[in-house]
Scaffold this active site. Sequence first.
Site, PDB file in Angstrom:
ATOM      1  N   HIS A  21     -30.864 -29.374   7.024  1.00 31.97           N
ATOM      2  CA  HIS A  21     -29.700 -28.973   6.594  1.00 31.97           C
ATOM      3  C   HIS A  21     -29.515 -27.358   6.491  1.00 31.97           C
ATOM      4  O   HIS A  21     -30.074 -26.708   6.004  1.00 31.97           O
ATOM      5  CB  HIS A  21     -29.217 -29.591   5.270  1.00 31.97           C
ATOM      6  N   ASP A  73     -26.659 -34.788  10.725  1.00 30.10           N
ATOM      7  CA  ASP A  73     -26.269 -33.559  11.406  1.00 30.10           C
ATOM      8  C   ASP A  73     -24.822 -33.185  11.100  1.00 30.10           C
ATOM      9  O   ASP A  73     -24.273 -32.603  11.935  1.00 30.10           O
ATOM     10  CB  ASP A  73     -26.720 -33.201  12.789  1.00 30.10           C
TER      11      ASP A  73
HETATM   12  P1  GDP Z   1     -26.679 -31.743   8.220  1.00 30.49           P
HETATM   13  O1  GDP Z   1     -28.041 -32.226   8.706  1.00 30.49           O
HETATM   14  O2  GDP Z   1     -25.699 -32.622   8.097  1.00 30.49           O
HETATM   15  O3  GDP Z   1     -26.654 -30.604   7.025  1.00 30.49           O
HETATM   16  O4  GDP Z   1     -26.153 -30.849   9.400  1.00 30.49           O
HETATM   17  P2  GDP Z   1     -27.030 -29.673  10.348  1.00 30.49           P
HETATM   18  O5  GDP Z   1     -27.042 -28.496   9.698  1.00 30.49           O
HETATM   19  O6  GDP Z   1     -28.384 -30.460  10.747  1.00 30.49           O
HETATM   20  O7  GDP Z   1     -25.941 -29.518  11.667  1.00 30.49           O
HETATM   21  C1  GDP Z   1     -24.627 -29.051  11.545  1.00 30.49           C
HETATM   22  C2  GDP Z   1     -24.509 -27.589  12.249  1.00 30.49           C
HETATM   23  O8  GDP Z   1     -23.365 -27.345  12.331  1.00 30.49           O
HETATM   24  C3  GDP Z   1     -25.280 -26.435  11.427  1.00 30.49           C
HETATM   25  O9  GDP Z   1     -25.801 -25.481  12.547  1.00 30.49           O
HETATM   26  C4  GDP Z   1     -24.044 -25.867  10.673  1.00 30.49           C
HETATM   27  O10 GDP Z   1     -24.490 -24.418  10.528  1.00 30.49           O
HETATM   28  C5  GDP Z   1     -23.113 -26.032  11.389  1.00 30.49           C
HETATM   29  N1  GDP Z   1     -21.661 -26.359  10.871  1.00 30.49           N
HETATM   30  C6  GDP Z   1     -21.505 -26.965   9.823  1.00 30.49           C
HETATM   31  N2  GDP Z   1     -20.090 -26.974   9.721  1.00 30.49           N
HETATM   32  C7  GDP Z   1     -19.670 -26.238  10.648  1.00 30.49           C
HETATM   33  C8  GDP Z   1     -18.022 -26.207  11.087  1.00 30.49           C
HETATM   34  O11 GDP Z   1     -17.411 -26.459  10.548  1.00 30.49           O
HETATM   35  N3  GDP Z   1     -17.989 -25.553  12.253  1.00 30.49           N
HETATM   36  C9  GDP Z   1     -19.050 -24.988  12.843  1.00 30.49           C
HETATM   37  N4  GDP Z   1     -18.819 -24.403  14.058  1.00 30.49           N
HETATM   38  N5  GDP Z   1     -20.423 -25.148  12.781  1.00 30.49           N
HETATM   39  C10 GDP Z   1     -20.463 -26.094  11.427  1.00 30.49           C
HETATM   40  P1  IMO Z   2     -30.032 -34.712   8.751  1.00 32.45           P
HETATM   41  O1  IMO Z   2     -30.166 -35.177   7.241  1.00 32.45           O
HETATM   42  C1  IMO Z   2     -30.327 -36.427  12.692  1.00 32.45           C
HETATM   43  C2  IMO Z   2     -32.920 -39.700  13.373  1.00 32.45           C
HETATM   44  C3  IMO Z   2     -34.253 -39.274  14.660  1.00 32.45           C
HETATM   45  C4  IMO Z   2     -34.467 -40.465  15.236  1.00 32.45           C
HETATM   46  C5  IMO Z   2     -34.387 -41.293  13.935  1.00 32.45           C
HETATM   47  C6  IMO Z   2     -35.663 -41.738  13.372  1.00 32.45           C
HETATM   48  O2  IMO Z   2     -30.510 -33.287   9.117  1.00 32.45           O
HETATM   49  O3  IMO Z   2     -28.871 -35.176   8.999  1.00 32.45           O
HETATM   50  P2  IMO Z   2     -37.436 -40.473  11.764  1.00 32.45           P
HETATM   51  O4  IMO Z   2     -38.288 -39.131  11.973  1.00 32.45           O
HETATM   52  O5  IMO Z   2     -36.555 -40.499  10.540  1.00 32.45           O
HETATM   53  O6  IMO Z   2     -38.371 -41.840  11.411  1.00 32.45           O
HETATM   54  O7  IMO Z   2     -36.514 -40.621  13.177  1.00 32.45           O
HETATM   55  O8  IMO Z   2     -33.528 -40.804  12.970  1.00 32.45           O
HETATM   56  N1  IMO Z   2     -32.895 -38.636  12.343  1.00 32.45           N
HETATM   57  C7  IMO Z   2     -31.815 -37.815  12.235  1.00 32.45           C
HETATM   58  N2  IMO Z   2     -31.223 -37.465  13.037  1.00 32.45           N
HETATM   59  N3  IMO Z   2     -30.355 -35.681  11.558  1.00 32.45           N
HETATM   60  C8  IMO Z   2     -31.119 -35.936  10.689  1.00 32.45           C
HETATM   61  O9  IMO Z   2     -31.305 -35.561   9.397  1.00 32.45           O
HETATM   62  C9  IMO Z   2     -32.199 -37.047  10.894  1.00 32.45           C
HETATM   63  N4  IMO Z   2     -33.128 -37.721  10.331  1.00 32.45           N
HETATM   64  C10 IMO Z   2     -33.498 -38.539  11.168  1.00 32.45           C
HETATM   65  O10 IMO Z   2     -33.815 -38.169  15.436  1.00 32.45           O
HETATM   66  O11 IMO Z   2     -33.587 -40.940  16.031  1.00 32.45           O
HETATM   67 MG    MG Z   3     -29.307 -31.895   9.995  1.00 30.84          MG
END
Ligand code: GDP
Ligand code: IMO
Ligand code: MG
Length: 431
Positions: free
Chosen positions: A41, A13
């Site tokens: 994502h 994340d």
């Molecule tokens: P990913 O799994 O690595 O793609 O990340 P996620 O999308 O799960 O979580 C990142 C969160 O932060 C999302 O809600 C994005 O919209 C938000 N986000 C990404 N970059 C920024 C940033 O620079 N600032 C803020 N405030 N939010 C961001």
């Molecule tokens: P993105 O791509 C955050 C974490 C789960 C749990 C562990 C194992 O959005 O960054 P699983 O279901 O994969 O067997 O769970 O891994 N986990 C993530 N945490 N972002 C993710 O993906 C994750 N994918 C798995 O929360 O701790």
């Molecule tokens: Mg994510």
Amino acid sequence: MKTVAVVGIQWGDEGKGKIVDLLAHDADIVVRYQGGNNAAHTLVVGGDKFILRLIPSGALLREKVCVLGNGMVVDPVALLGEIDDLKRKGFALNPGRLKISYDAHLVMPYHRAIDRSREAHLGKRAIGTTGFGIGPAYEDKMSRLGLRFDDLVDLNTFTEKLRRNIRDKNAHLRAVLKAKTVPAEPIVAAMRTARRRLLPYLCDTGAFLDDAIRAGQSVLFEGAHGTMLDIDHGTYPYVTSSNCVASAVFAGSGIGPASLDAVLGISKAYTTRVGAGPFPSEMFGTLADSVREEGVEFGSATGRPRRIGWFDAAVARHSVRVNGLWGIAITKLDVLTGIDPLQICVGYDVRGKRYDAMPPGRHMLDRVKPVYEEMPGWRDDLTGARTMNDLPAAARRYLVRLAELTGVRLAMVGVGAARESTIVLANPFHS
Ligand code: GDP
Ligand code: IMO
Ligand code: MG
């Protein structure tokens, strides 16, 4: 550079989706190569929010080809839901634009049932998985019992293998996990429908990517999860069931190591983690609550509140090493506005011994005391910043210190969730 991988360098994340969407402008093809719909994502484009779970974050750019590589585990029903959802929003993915590897594995309802009941059995020792069946699907892959997209080609043998797997998994669910079994007929019927729709997308994606790279096309590889969730290099057993580090690009997409030009690591300006496991720089109390609120740190896959911590340079250095990073993007700098002072974890203390990177043996992570360095914060709203000069001096100093501690070039800075809320210092495709 023509081929670039984006990987998370914390516990997921980090904002990979947003950076991939931005970099996809310079790519012809965007590839997912590991994981499944445990990933989530988020892209914020034109004021609309999109959450992509299986489909690469190039999907919103209509001329880009999206590839689901052989290293993935894919829930076919979830994939069709995502394809339909994107189509409703005006982003149709026809077989010319979406290519699924014959060799990617299928996540079935029995995988989800096993994942969830196993977690329930573990009780306090639960990993906190997403519950989407990812671990059990990779187990089947490794024990050579898995079903692949390739199996879908011949319906009769597929149905035979599927029925056999359902029978075996139900025996396990019943006898070992004392859990509810999954009914066979609805799964067989759902798969027959899914098969008809998915067959046109199947492709020898490794050969497709090789041809594209030889023809001079630009390819962006989108990592899922993060380095600290990697099955080998993360905080085992509190990890996911795939390799998330950059070397997974090769096995998971079918290209050779010499074909990758650069790896960009993504990190938040602080740290988050969903699920259980060690987290040395974790913070608690009202400060953690306010970062969680400000950064909207609730899992996009499961809605769970994310645990919050300070930036951890030991984690960052570990990730630089195992991923061979060319540079880093620091996201969510804007979320730290108003926090003064800021802390950076610069290493760990284990019974008087100092570690600047991961201590040998991950078991030590439970016992480390983080060593902090304090830095002044800032009060200004950063969301409009588009160059480093638009940032207050304290924010610039904080970034410079993070890059210095990490030891690689600072390539991008995120100052908001929207695609355009990014300061680009170096774009790997232009280097
Ligand atoms: P990913 O799994 O690595 O793609 O990340 P996620 O999308 O799960 O979580 C990142 C969160 O932060 C999302 O809600 C994005 O919209 C938000 N986000 C990404 N970059 C920024 C940033 O620079 N600032 C803020 N405030 N939010 C961001
Ligand atoms: P993105 O791509 C955050 C974490 C789960 C749990 C562990 C194992 O959005 O960054 P699983 O279901 O994969 O067997 O769970 O891994 N986990 C993530 N945490 N972002 C993710 O993906 C994750 N994918 C798995 O929360 O701790
Ligand atoms: Mg994510």
